[in-house]
Design a protein around this motif. Structure first.
Motif, PDB file in Angstrom:
ATOM      1  N   MET A 150      -7.823  -1.031   8.549  1.00  0.00           N
ATOM      2  CA  MET A 150      -8.187  -1.221   7.137  1.00  0.00           C
ATOM      3  C   MET A 150      -7.958  -2.656   6.706  1.00  0.00           C
ATOM      4  O   MET A 150      -8.780  -3.253   5.992  1.00  0.00           O
ATOM      5  CB  MET A 150      -7.354  -0.276   6.263  1.00  0.00           C
ATOM      6  CG  MET A 150      -7.642   1.194   6.476  1.00  0.00           C
ATOM      7  SD  MET A 150      -6.584   2.235   5.428  1.00  0.00           S
ATOM      8  CE  MET A 150      -7.086   3.870   5.976  1.00  0.00           C
ATOM      9  N   HIS A 184     -10.740  -4.854   8.117  1.00  0.00           N
ATOM     10  CA  HIS A 184     -12.005  -4.706   7.386  1.00  0.00           C
ATOM     11  C   HIS A 184     -11.921  -5.365   6.014  1.00  0.00           C
ATOM     12  O   HIS A 184     -12.864  -6.007   5.565  1.00  0.00           O
ATOM     13  CB  HIS A 184     -12.369  -3.233   7.251  1.00  0.00           C
ATOM     14  CG  HIS A 184     -12.760  -2.589   8.547  1.00  0.00           C
ATOM     15  ND1 HIS A 184     -13.445  -3.268   9.537  1.00  0.00           N
ATOM     16  CD2 HIS A 184     -12.569  -1.321   9.028  1.00  0.00           C
ATOM     17  CE1 HIS A 184     -13.661  -2.470  10.565  1.00  0.00           C
ATOM     18  NE2 HIS A 184     -13.127  -1.280  10.292  1.00  0.00           N
ATOM     19  N   ASN A 185     -10.799  -5.220   5.349  1.00  0.00           N
ATOM     20  CA  ASN A 185     -10.639  -5.858   4.039  1.00  0.00           C
ATOM     21  C   ASN A 185     -10.708  -7.377   4.160  1.00  0.00           C
ATOM     22  O   ASN A 185     -11.284  -8.062   3.311  1.00  0.00           O
ATOM     23  CB  ASN A 185      -9.311  -5.458   3.404  1.00  0.00           C
ATOM     24  CG  ASN A 185      -9.321  -4.040   2.915  1.00  0.00           C
ATOM     25  OD1 ASN A 185     -10.367  -3.390   2.911  1.00  0.00           O
ATOM     26  ND2 ASN A 185      -8.166  -3.522   2.510  1.00  0.00           N
ATOM     27  N   SER A 186     -10.090  -7.909   5.218  1.00  0.00           N
ATOM     28  CA  SER A 186     -10.132  -9.360   5.431  1.00  0.00           C
ATOM     29  C   SER A 186     -11.552  -9.832   5.674  1.00  0.00           C
ATOM     30  O   SER A 186     -11.973 -10.877   5.167  1.00  0.00           O
ATOM     31  CB  SER A 186      -9.228  -9.746   6.609  1.00  0.00           C
ATOM     32  OG  SER A 186      -7.904  -9.363   6.360  1.00  0.00           O
ATOM     33  N   TRP A 205       0.858  -1.179   0.000  1.00  0.00           N
ATOM     34  CA  TRP A 205       0.000   0.000   0.000  1.00  0.00           C
ATOM     35  C   TRP A 205       0.895   1.231   0.000  1.00  0.00           C
ATOM     36  O   TRP A 205       1.879   1.288   0.743  1.00  0.00           O
ATOM     37  CB  TRP A 205      -0.905   0.037   1.238  1.00  0.00           C
ATOM     38  CG  TRP A 205      -1.989  -1.007   1.225  1.00  0.00           C
ATOM     39  CD1 TRP A 205      -2.237  -1.926   0.267  1.00  0.00           C
ATOM     40  CD2 TRP A 205      -2.960  -1.236   2.256  1.00  0.00           C
ATOM     41  NE1 TRP A 205      -3.300  -2.716   0.609  1.00  0.00           N
ATOM     42  CE2 TRP A 205      -3.770  -2.311   1.830  1.00  0.00           C
ATOM     43  CE3 TRP A 205      -3.224  -0.628   3.472  1.00  0.00           C
ATOM     44  CZ2 TRP A 205      -4.813  -2.801   2.596  1.00  0.00           C
ATOM     45  CZ3 TRP A 205      -4.281  -1.116   4.245  1.00  0.00           C
ATOM     46  CH2 TRP A 205      -5.070  -2.183   3.808  1.00  0.00           C
ATOM     47  N   LYS A 262     -14.314  -8.388   4.625  1.00  0.00           N
ATOM     48  CA  LYS A 262     -15.037  -8.318   3.359  1.00  0.00           C
ATOM     49  C   LYS A 262     -14.698  -9.504   2.470  1.00  0.00           C
ATOM     50  O   LYS A 262     -15.562 -10.081   1.814  1.00  0.00           O
ATOM     51  CB  LYS A 262     -14.708  -7.014   2.645  1.00  0.00           C
ATOM     52  CG  LYS A 262     -15.272  -5.774   3.320  1.00  0.00           C
ATOM     53  CD  LYS A 262     -14.902  -4.517   2.551  1.00  0.00           C
ATOM     54  CE  LYS A 262     -15.447  -3.270   3.247  1.00  0.00           C
ATOM     55  NZ  LYS A 262     -15.043  -2.041   2.527  1.00  0.00           N
ATOM     56  N   SER A 263     -13.426  -9.870   2.449  1.00  0.00           N
ATOM     57  CA  SER A 263     -13.026 -11.010   1.616  1.00  0.00           C
ATOM     58  C   SER A 263     -13.695 -12.282   2.084  1.00  0.00           C
ATOM     59  O   SER A 263     -14.194 -13.079   1.294  1.00  0.00           O
ATOM     60  CB  SER A 263     -11.495 -11.173   1.657  1.00  0.00           C
ATOM     61  OG  SER A 263     -10.871 -10.016   1.146  1.00  0.00           O
ATOM     62  N   ARG A 276      -4.371   5.691   1.834  1.00  0.00           N
ATOM     63  CA  ARG A 276      -5.693   5.538   1.221  1.00  0.00           C
ATOM     64  C   ARG A 276      -6.585   6.754   1.497  1.00  0.00           C
ATOM     65  O   ARG A 276      -7.702   6.630   2.008  1.00  0.00           O
ATOM     66  CB  ARG A 276      -6.360   4.249   1.688  1.00  0.00           C
ATOM     67  CG  ARG A 276      -5.631   2.994   1.209  1.00  0.00           C
ATOM     68  CD  ARG A 276      -6.487   1.770   1.315  1.00  0.00           C
ATOM     69  NE  ARG A 276      -5.915   0.662   0.568  1.00  0.00           N
ATOM     70  CZ  ARG A 276      -6.508  -0.500   0.368  1.00  0.00           C
ATOM     71  NH1 ARG A 276      -7.722  -0.710   0.874  1.00  0.00           N
ATOM     72  NH2 ARG A 276      -5.937  -1.461  -0.328  1.00  0.00           N
TER      73      ARG A 276
END
Length: 1419
Positions: free
Chosen positions: A1407, A1410-1412, A1378, A1414-1415, A1390
């Motif tokens: 972040m 949260h991404n994990s 990132w 969502k995945s 971001r």
């Protein structure tokens, strides 16, 4: 609440890891652990399941009779803010039990009261310690069961221990077992009263008191009666009543014995347990190094052949290798046809020596020299009787350089053979699973391969054509990942899908296969013809539509052309033909880039790029740095392409045929594009390798020349004897600062005296100088220094020696010669003076004295000085382009030169055992290396530190001598290890002191007996009385000239006839050694030439300083007739009055020039011997300097392109000059971006300059240094300008940062960003180096800690002002990145700003979390 929790955790942790996560080993995806039924609210993650599982497992083991050493316990630790955090601890039962036993040995207050009550004694409480016992009650059961949630911090937790791993740090923990009985939850702690602590005892003091109390309790079996107020004997009475508590010690000892025995059986501490692997590798102490030491094979062979250790070379392979290598050697040698076959036989013999008998190059060259020489009888006609006679004509077919090349070719053949066998194995296995009988390329291709490239073509071919089958084979054989199951259709390439689908029918419709086209190209004529289908391509392609991947006819046609082009590209026969064309008809074009146009001028190193080894490597370097593009094109490429069209197209005449031919030509173009990319890289790499080899060979020859010199020989000494040397230096020769320093070193290498003089023109210094020379009587005076002033020192010393008649006296009184004063090559001394080796050898001497010591050593033995440099040898200049070579290739070339010379000179083994300086040579002895050399020295020391014969190296059980080397290494090294002959020792053999190998000792003794005309019976008697060397001892005792009377030719013929041994050259060696043992074969000491002295003292060469060049000079004196000047290199010069003006009258130099002024001058004459020059100040001469002429062949230089580039650059410069602005500010510089970077290169981070902008008059640019080699250019928009030349009242950056003046912009914007860069680059998560190096570090970290994850920051060199945030969530996860942008006073991740690194880390974890999630939700 959540945010504060995150901040607190971030402050507490140091290294972030994943503690409570589970990872998918294949994808690296973060997964939550499975929940148990009684789980907390969903906002928290329950971590108790793992503990419950562990408890169940341990309980099961106990039930089954296992002894569980470790057990885990949950404890709550109090944090700084008062909250309790649940911590999992694992403790050692045995260690805890021991501590509990020690505690139980002491009596607490309740026990003591009980004892006193039973004995009837009273105790004075006032005399007891004032420590108070504090007890904390058990935690509520429900509170103990509560589990804390796994917060975001645990995504990348900073704990060093992974979940479930033992925590060995028990300091400060109570030795209680959690949950086993009701007393174990109490935390007891003794505290001192305020009086005892003195009101302010520190925590360290308290801990010391407690530790002393525990030690006292451990060492005392009971309390002292006096302290308890008891009478004498009271304690004995207690022991009689209650016992001592040791009645059952036998049971405890029996129980602990197995554990103690298990600990005693633990492996001993090894080096790898103490040192890092890199340290062990550097010191050559790894297991692999030990194997090399112990294996009876030359060390250099083991290292070179390590990748091919599994290969076995037999008779058949040796025949193939002979033929394979002969082609390379014959191509380089211009031999008459009748000598080609003898050369192949010679190569075969050399390969037998190297491959079968494991002989190194120096051994072959010195002891198998007869096999390198071709002899033939040449008829001659005698003039007297007319009869035909014969002469023996000898031709040396292979040199020592050729032997090293054959050794290198042997490694290349092994690589070739390894690939061939790998192909055979692959193809044999392939034939088992599929029918390949009709594939002639795969079946017969191996028979036609001759190079590594061709065998690689075969590998590429079968992996392309049989990709699916080979992949299935790998999975079946367990070579793939997983459990051997392959999902249908998984991981198929587009070519597999085309080949196995309907679309391949369209490929066949082209009417000519890749194999047929390859045959046409191979024979350069049309043998196979294309057949046209009955319909147009777009119509036929509709028949092969294959949904869903190829849903249209156009996609089918495009896929078919792609497939056919790839088949052409991977066809081995076509590749071979195309390779021949490209390598024989390829042309190289060098095109200058925009950067090159701006920066390359006539003085630039890349201006005169021509095609020879050094310049080609410079071309490659220039391309790497972005100055040029090096393109390789095929000569007459259009013509050749049209020829290929003919081989591919049909000869039919129709619209359909024309349509198909058009598609076929596109296929040829696609294939040609692939071939072009492939052969451009191949040709450039091949040329690079060849040029590197050529330069490495030049470096080897240059180094051999430096090594091939004996110690300096005065007239009074014999060649090879060590002289006494007095070495002097005046450093840079600056008067008043640099003194004259000297050291005297005698012939035994002892440093006997150091001297220091202020100036030899001073009478006192001159007298002392003469006195020390007369007292020490040196054989030679060596001088060196760092400037032209050293030349003046030499002249002064020569004058003193001549005036005072200081001579070197020979063996006879009348044999006198003046002591020579000479300048000495100081390239080794410059490296030595400030080295660690010099500090270790002479810690009491200053650097200039150490410099003189190295000069003296160099004069006494240059070989030893070069050998002592070790890996630093690459710092010495052997070739102008050696810096373009890979260091390992240069090291290897230089090592071969040292190996050759050391084995020519030999090494006194006993001297090496006592002198580390001499022992440096051992690693270059034939058969040895750095590892074996150290091993040899250790065994020699173990055997007493002295070797009396060469055979003793093989060991002597009767005398208790360990073997120093094995038989194979002994054969290689024996003749190169000198064992001095002792005539008084009956067992000492003279031949051990010669170049004669032990295998030829009998020949030497036979030659000595024949020379003395002693029969066999007398020889036997002499041997019985005087030992094996008695006959030779008799010969060397004044009768050694008799060996010249022997007819060695008859000896050689008899040996070859009876024993099939070629020994003609060996016999000559024996005869020479019998007369002069280990005679000095090196050339005489090489004195420096005028050019070499000039370069050493000035740093200039004929290319850098010559007559006609314009140089800056400093004026040192001005008169009416001339000016005295000095060049930057230290050369003095003179400018006459005529060279100061153009003929004007009444010209006075003092009106125009003054002392200290620096002006431009043109060199008219340059005397390199006297270091003096004549120069001119005249403008007409300065405007016409010497222009370096570059000779090029026709069509090598594009003059039109050069003029065009110059004109374009001139326009650009004019535009830049026209738009240049001047801003009144201390940081303003009229620089462009390149000049700005060069100016800031030596500055600190955050330093900046303000400069004109190319974006227009309403813009300025600010360039600031982010880090070394990283500079950010900020575009500043000026608003509210009064006029074109003033600075705007409002300065805007990036459209959102506004400033009122330049100072505010620099401080608030630039300096603020520099501060954030400092903050992040000094954080523990910052990884120094490039992005690739940071990724490598993450890979290694996660490989060493597979259950953890890690992240870090590194500079983004492509985008100054940015950092890479790299993370790896598990060992098998991919590395993610990132971007982190630096903005004033914050970090931006971001589009979200973070004020400091701590919040940046927390923000990243949030972040990522949260991404994990969502995945996982998408899955």
């Amino acid at each position: 609440m959540r945010d504060s929790f995150i901040d607190r955790e971030a402050e507490m942790d140091d290294d972030d890891e994943l503690d409570q996560e589970e990872f998918d080993e294949d994808t690296g995806e973060v997964r939550r652990k499975a929940d148990k039924p009684n789980k907390p609210p969903k906002d928290f993650d329950d971590s108790s399941e793992e503990e419950d599982d562990d408890d169940d497992e341990e309980a099961a083991k106990i039930r089954e009779g296992f002894i569980v050493d470790d057990e885990e316990e949950d404890e709550e630790e109090e944090q700084a803010d008062g909250s309790m955090v649940l911590v999992k601890k694992r403790k050692k039962k045995r260690r805890r039990s021991n501590r509990e036993d020690e505690e139980e040995e002491g009596l607490d207050e309740d026990d003591l009261d009980l004892v006193l009550e039973n004995t009837g004694h009273e105790i004075d409480r006032s005399s007891q310690s004032k420590f108070k016992r504090l007890k904390r009650g058990r935690e509520d059961a429900e509170k103990r069961r509560r589990q804390h949630s796994r917060d975001l911090e645990e995504i990348f937790s900073d704990e060093e221990d992974a979940p479930g791993e033992p925590d060995d740090d028990d300091e400060g923990l109570d030795n209680r077992r959690g949950g086993e009985n009701e007393f174990e939850d109490f935390i007891e702690e003794d505290e001192m009263s305020e009086d005892e602590r003195g009101g302010g005892g520190s925590d360290d003091d308290m801990q010391m008191v407690r530790r002393r109390r525990r030690e006292s309790n451990q060492h005392q079996g009971s309390y002292a009666p006096q302290r308890l107020g008891l009478r004498e004997g009271a304690i004995s009475d207690m022991h009689d009543i209650f016992g001592r508590g040791d009645e059952y010690d036998f049971a405890l000892v029996t129980e602990d014995d197995p554990e103690q025995e298990e600990e005693s059986r633990e492996k001993e501490l090894e080096l790898k347990d103490v040192f890092e692997p890199s340290e062990l590798a550097e010191r050559m102490l790894t297991d692999e190094d030990n194997v090399i030491r112990q294996t009876d094979e030359p060390e250099r062979f083991q290292l070179a052949r390590r990748p091919f250790a599994h290969l076995k070379i037999g008779e058949r392979e040796l025949e193939e290798e002979t033929e394979w290598i002969s082609k390379f050697v014959l191509a380089k040698k211009n031999l008459p046809p009748h000598q080609e076959e003898p050369l192949m036989k010679t190569i075969r013999s050399v390969l037998e020596f190297i491959v079968i008998e494991q002989m190194e190059v120096p051994f072959i060259y010195q002891h198998r020299k007869d096999y390198l020489i071709h002899t033939e009888r040449v008829p001659t006609r005698r003039h007297n009787d007319g009869e035909t006679g014969y002469e023996i004509e000898a031709t040396k077919l292979l040199t020592q350089d050729d032997l090293w090349e054959i050794l290198e070719l042997d490694l290349k053949f092994r690589a070739f053979l390894d690939k061939c066998r790998a192909y055979e194995r692959t193809y044999s296995n392939l034939k088992i699973v599929t029918d390949t009988s009709d594939d002639m390329e795969a079946e017969t291709g191996l028979q036609r391969t001759e190079t590594i490239e061709q065998i690689q073509d075969l590998h590429d071919y079968i992996h392309f054509r049989y990709h699916s089958q080979l992949k299935d084979m790998a999975i079946t054989n367990g070579e793939g990942r997983g459990n051997g199951y392959r999902r249908p259709g998984s991981s198929k390439t587009i070519y597999e899908r085309i080949r196995n689908g309907k679309v391949y029918g369209m490929v066949r419709a082209f009417g000519l296969s890749a194999a047929q086209f390859a045959m046409n190209v191979r024979f350069d004529q049309k043998r196979e013809y294309a057949e046209d289908p009955h319909n147009y391509p777009h119509a036929i392609s509709d028949q092969y539509i294959d949904d869903p991947e190829f849903p249209t006819g156009e996609s089918v046609l495009q896929a078919a052309k792609l497939m056919l082009a790839e088949e052409l590209f991977t066809n081995p026969t076509l590749r071979r033909s195309m390779r021949d064309k490209w390598f024989t008809r390829g042309t190289i074009h060098v095109n200058v880039t925009e950067k090159g146009v701006r920066q390359i001028d006539e003085q630039h190193q890349y201006y005169s790029i021509a095609v020879h080894p050094a310049m080609y490597l410079r071309m490659m370097k220039a391309e790497q740095e972005g100055y040029v593009n090096v393109d390789v094109n095929l000569e007459s490429e259009d013509k050749f392409t049209r020829r290929l069209y003919e081989y591919m197209t049909s000869e039919n005449v129709s619209d359909i045929a024309e349509s198909w031919n058009k598609e076929r030509k596109e296929v040829v173009d696609m294939a040609m594009g692939k071939f072009k990319l492939m052969f451009q890289k191949a040709i450039k790499d091949e040329l690079r390798t060849a040029c590197e080899d050529s330069i490495a060979a030049d470096c080897r020859r240059s180094y051999l020349k430096k090594l091939d010199q004996a110690p300096y020989k005065p007239k009074a000494l014999k060649l090879g004897e060590i002289p006494r040397v007095f070495a002097f230096s005046n450093g840079y020769g600056e008067r008043g600062r640099d003194a004259i320093v000297g050291v005297f070193r005698d012939e035994d290498g002892r440093l006997l005296e150091t001297v220091k003089f202020t100036d030899l023109k001073d009478d006192t210094s001159r007298t002392n100088f003469i006195e020390v020379l007369n007292r020490r009587k040196p054989d030679v005076i060596a001088v060196a220094g760092f400037s032209v002033q050293t030349h003046k020192l030499v002249e002064e010393i020569r004058g003193i020696v001549e005036e005072e008649d200081i001579n070197v006296v020979g063996d006879e009184v009348d044999d006198r010669s003046p002591t020579e004063v000479m300048l000495v090559n100081d390239e080794v001394a410059r490296l030595y003076q400030n080295s660690d080796r010099a500090a270790l050898d002479h810690p009491e001497l200053p650097p200039l004295s150490r410099y003189c010591v190295a000069l003296a050593k160099y004069v006494q033995n240059p070989l030893l000085e070069y050998a002592a440099l070790g890996k630093d040898i690459v710092s010495i200049a052997f070739h102008p382009a050696q810096q373009l070579l890979p260091e390992h290739k240069l090291q290897k070339a230089l090592e071969t030169a040292m190996v050759d010379m050391v084995n020519l000179v030999g090494v006194d083994l006993n001297e090496a055992a006592s002198k580390p300086y001499v022992a440096n040579l051992l690693q270059y002895v034939c058969g040895f290396g750095p590892r074996k050399a150290v091993s040899v020295m250790k065994v020699v020391q173990a055997n007493g530190g002295r070797v009396s014969s060469r055979l003793e190296l093989l060991g002597d059980r009767d005398r208790g001598f360990l073997p120093v080397v094995g038989p194979m290494v002994f054969i290689n090294c024996a003749s190169f290890l000198i064992i001095p002959h002792d005539p008084a020792d009956r067992n000492s053999d003279y031949l051990d002191n010669t170049r004669v190998h032990p295998e030829d000792y009998d020949l030497g003794r036979k030659m000595a007996a024949d020379a003395l005309d002693i029969d066999e019976e007398d020889v036997a008697t002499m041997v019985t009385e005087g030992g094996a060397g008695a006959v030779i001892n008799e010969l060397i005792n004044g009768q050694d000239e008799k060996v010249n009377e022997l007819s060695l030719e008859d000896y050689a013929e008899e040996l070859e006839r009876n024993f099939n041994q070629k020994k003609r050259a060996t016999l000559e060696t024996i005869r020479a050694e019998l007369q002069h043992a280990y005679e000095e074969l090196r050339n005489k000491y090489q004195k420096l030439s005028t050019d070499e002295i000039f370069t050493m003292l000035t740093g200039e060469t004929k290319e850098t300083l010559a007559a006609g060049m314009v140089v800056p000079v400093a004026i040192r004196r001005v008169t009416d007739r001339y000016c005295a000047v000095r060049l930057a290199c230290g050369i003095d010069g003179n400018v006459s009055l005529d060279e100061m003006h153009d003929g004007s009258s009444h010209f006075l130099p003092t009106n125009f020039y003054h002392v200290g002024q620096t002006v431009q001058a043109r060199i008219e004459k340059l005397n390199e011997e006297t270091f003096f020059s004549e120069l001119s100040f005249r403008e007409d001469k300065i405007r016409n300097p010497l222009v370096k002429r570059i000779e090029f062949l026709p069509d090598e230089w594009d003059d039109v392109r050069e003029e065009r580039d110059k004109a374009r650059l001139s326009v650009v410069n004019q535009e830049q000059t026209r738009t240049a602005r001047v801003i009144k500010h201390p940081l303003f510089k009229p620089y462009n971006s390149r000049q700005a970077q060069e100016f800031l290169a030596g500055q600190s981070r955050g330093d900046a300059i303000i400069r004109p902008s190319s974006n227009g008059p309403d813009h300025i640019a600010v360039t600031w240094k982010v880090s070394d080699g990283i500079y950010q250019h900020i575009d500043v928009l000026e608003l509210d300008k009064d006029n074109e030349f003033t600075v705007g009242k409002t300065l805007k950056v990036s459209g959102k940062f506004s400033y009122s003046d330049l100072d505010e912009l620099i401080v608030t914007h630039v300096k603020a960003m520099a501060k954030k860069v400092d903050e992040l680059s000094h954080h523990s998560k910052f990884i120094q180096g490039t992005k690739a190096e940071a990724e490598k570090w993450l890979e290694k970290y996660c490989e060493a800690n597979p259950k953890r994850s890690m992240y870090g920051f590194c500079f983004d060199t492509q985008r100054p002002g940015y950092f890479h945030l790299l993370y790896k969530a598990g060992a098998n996860a991919r590395i993610g990145s990132w971007p982190v942008k630096i903005i004033p006073h914050a970090f931006q991740l971001r589009d979200t700003p973070f004020p400091d690194v701590m919040t940046l880390c927390n923000g990243f974890k949030t972040m990522f979390h949260h991404n994990s999630q969502k995945s996982r939700s998408r899955i």
